[in-house]
Design an enzyme around this catalytic site. Structure first.
Site, PDB file in Angstrom:
ATOM      1  N   CYS A 185       4.081  43.375  31.787  1.00 27.49           N
ATOM      2  CA  CYS A 185       3.292  44.246  30.920  1.00 27.49           C
ATOM      3  C   CYS A 185       2.171  43.516  30.184  1.00 27.49           C
ATOM      4  O   CYS A 185       1.236  44.157  29.708  1.00 27.49           O
ATOM      5  CB  CYS A 185       4.195  44.927  29.897  1.00 27.49           C
ATOM      6  SG  CYS A 185       5.568  45.834  30.620  1.00 27.49           S
ATOM      7  N   HIS A 197       2.770  47.669  21.408  1.00 22.67           N
ATOM      8  CA  HIS A 197       3.242  47.830  22.788  1.00 22.67           C
ATOM      9  C   HIS A 197       3.851  49.222  22.922  1.00 22.67           C
ATOM     10  O   HIS A 197       3.517  49.963  23.828  1.00 22.67           O
ATOM     11  CB  HIS A 197       4.260  46.742  23.114  1.00 22.67           C
ATOM     12  CG  HIS A 197       4.649  46.673  24.551  1.00 22.67           C
ATOM     13  ND1 HIS A 197       3.737  46.809  25.578  1.00 22.67           N
ATOM     14  CD2 HIS A 197       5.855  46.473  25.148  1.00 22.67           C
ATOM     15  CE1 HIS A 197       4.362  46.694  26.745  1.00 22.67           C
ATOM     16  NE2 HIS A 197       5.649  46.498  26.509  1.00 22.67           N
ATOM     17  N   HIS A 224       2.736  54.420  30.392  1.00 23.44           N
ATOM     18  CA  HIS A 224       2.773  52.961  30.477  1.00 23.44           C
ATOM     19  C   HIS A 224       2.092  52.531  31.770  1.00 23.44           C
ATOM     20  O   HIS A 224       2.595  52.777  32.859  1.00 23.44           O
ATOM     21  CB  HIS A 224       4.239  52.510  30.450  1.00 23.44           C
ATOM     22  CG  HIS A 224       4.427  51.034  30.258  1.00 23.44           C
ATOM     23  ND1 HIS A 224       3.403  50.123  30.365  1.00 23.44           N
ATOM     24  CD2 HIS A 224       5.544  50.309  29.989  1.00 23.44           C
ATOM     25  CE1 HIS A 224       3.871  48.913  30.154  1.00 23.44           C
ATOM     26  NE2 HIS A 224       5.162  49.000  29.924  1.00 23.44           N
TER      27      HIS A 224
END
Length: 248
Positions: free
Chosen positions: A42, A149, A191
């Site tokens: 990520c 995040h 995401h």
């Protein structure tokens, strides 16, 4: 191709290798210098950004092109993530919400051109934030907005907020408008995995250009695993003017 070797041709290998993507872009645009693909899950796009910034600061480069792409090419990844129970069963990404039950996968891409500037696990997250503040030569008191995040997982989100609180609440809890606004673009677009950091960065750049705190979509109540009343952080839930107090 993995299941059908007979379909391999001269382009199959270069088409599947991650390193081939950056090489082809460099060739197409006639770019000079290192052409690198980074995979840190990520954080991939922000790790690439960090490398580009260091190259600019050291003089190894005068201009950097950092791009990130998140594409879902098959069902295997989604199946594996589902079995890990990190995907939302209800089909929505709810960062920092009490109803958070995982994230949804999104697709997207983004790119930034970097030029040399004219002026110079929970604890680990805090250390990274502190190092970033030191590197940027600003204090925690200077920060008014954090793009988190915020994947919408019941375990990860509270850990992240605790790490942020450890840094931004170190001098005592902030109150009222002095609290740091917190948001996550994943509430709008999901995401993007390898491209997640790039999406977040572009969101903040747009917010700075518009002098507006960007809103985050929150479905239901904020997570009860965070004491929001005493926190130095507040969720950025509406578009509000950002006056950059003290001229920052």
């Amino acid at each position: 191709y993995r299941e059908s070797p007979e379909n391999y041709d001269v382009y199959s290998l270069t088409g599947m290798l991650p390193s081939g993507a950056s090489g082809r872009l460099s060739h197409f645009f006639d770019l000079k210098g290192p052409s690198v693909v980074l995979d840190t899950a990520c954080s991939s796009s922000l790790a690439a950004l960090s490398d580009a910034v260091e190259a600019l600061r050291s003089g190894r480069a005068d201009l950097g092109l950092v791009s990130a792409v998140g594409v879902i090419t098959g069902e295997r990844g989604s199946i594996a993530l589902s079995r890990m129970r990190v995907l939302s069963a209800s089909g929505a990404c709810r960062p920092y919400a009490e109803s958070a039950d995982g994230y949804i996968r999104g697709e997207g891409c983004g790119a930034l051109v970097l030029k040399r500037p004219t002026a110079p696990n929970g604890r680990s997250q805090s250390q990274v934030i502190e190092a970033a503040l030191q590197d940027a030569r600003v204090s925690a008191d200077d920060i008014e907005l954090v793009e988190g995040h915020g994947t919408g997982t019941p375990l990860g989100d509270p850990i992240e907020v605790e790490a942020l609180e450890r840094v931004y609440g170190a001098r005592g809890p902030r109150t009222g408008s002095a609290r740091v606004r917190l948001g996550s673009v994943k509430s709008q677009i999901g995401h993007l995995e390898a491209a997640a950091g790039m999406a977040s960065l572009i969101k903040v750049i747009l917010a700075l250009n518009e002098n507006t705190y960007p809103p985050m979509h929150l479905e239901g109540a904020p997570t009860g695993r965070v004491d929001w009343e005493r926190s130095s952080l507040m969720l950025s839930l509406s578009a509000e003017p950002w006056d950059r107090r003290k001229g920052r």
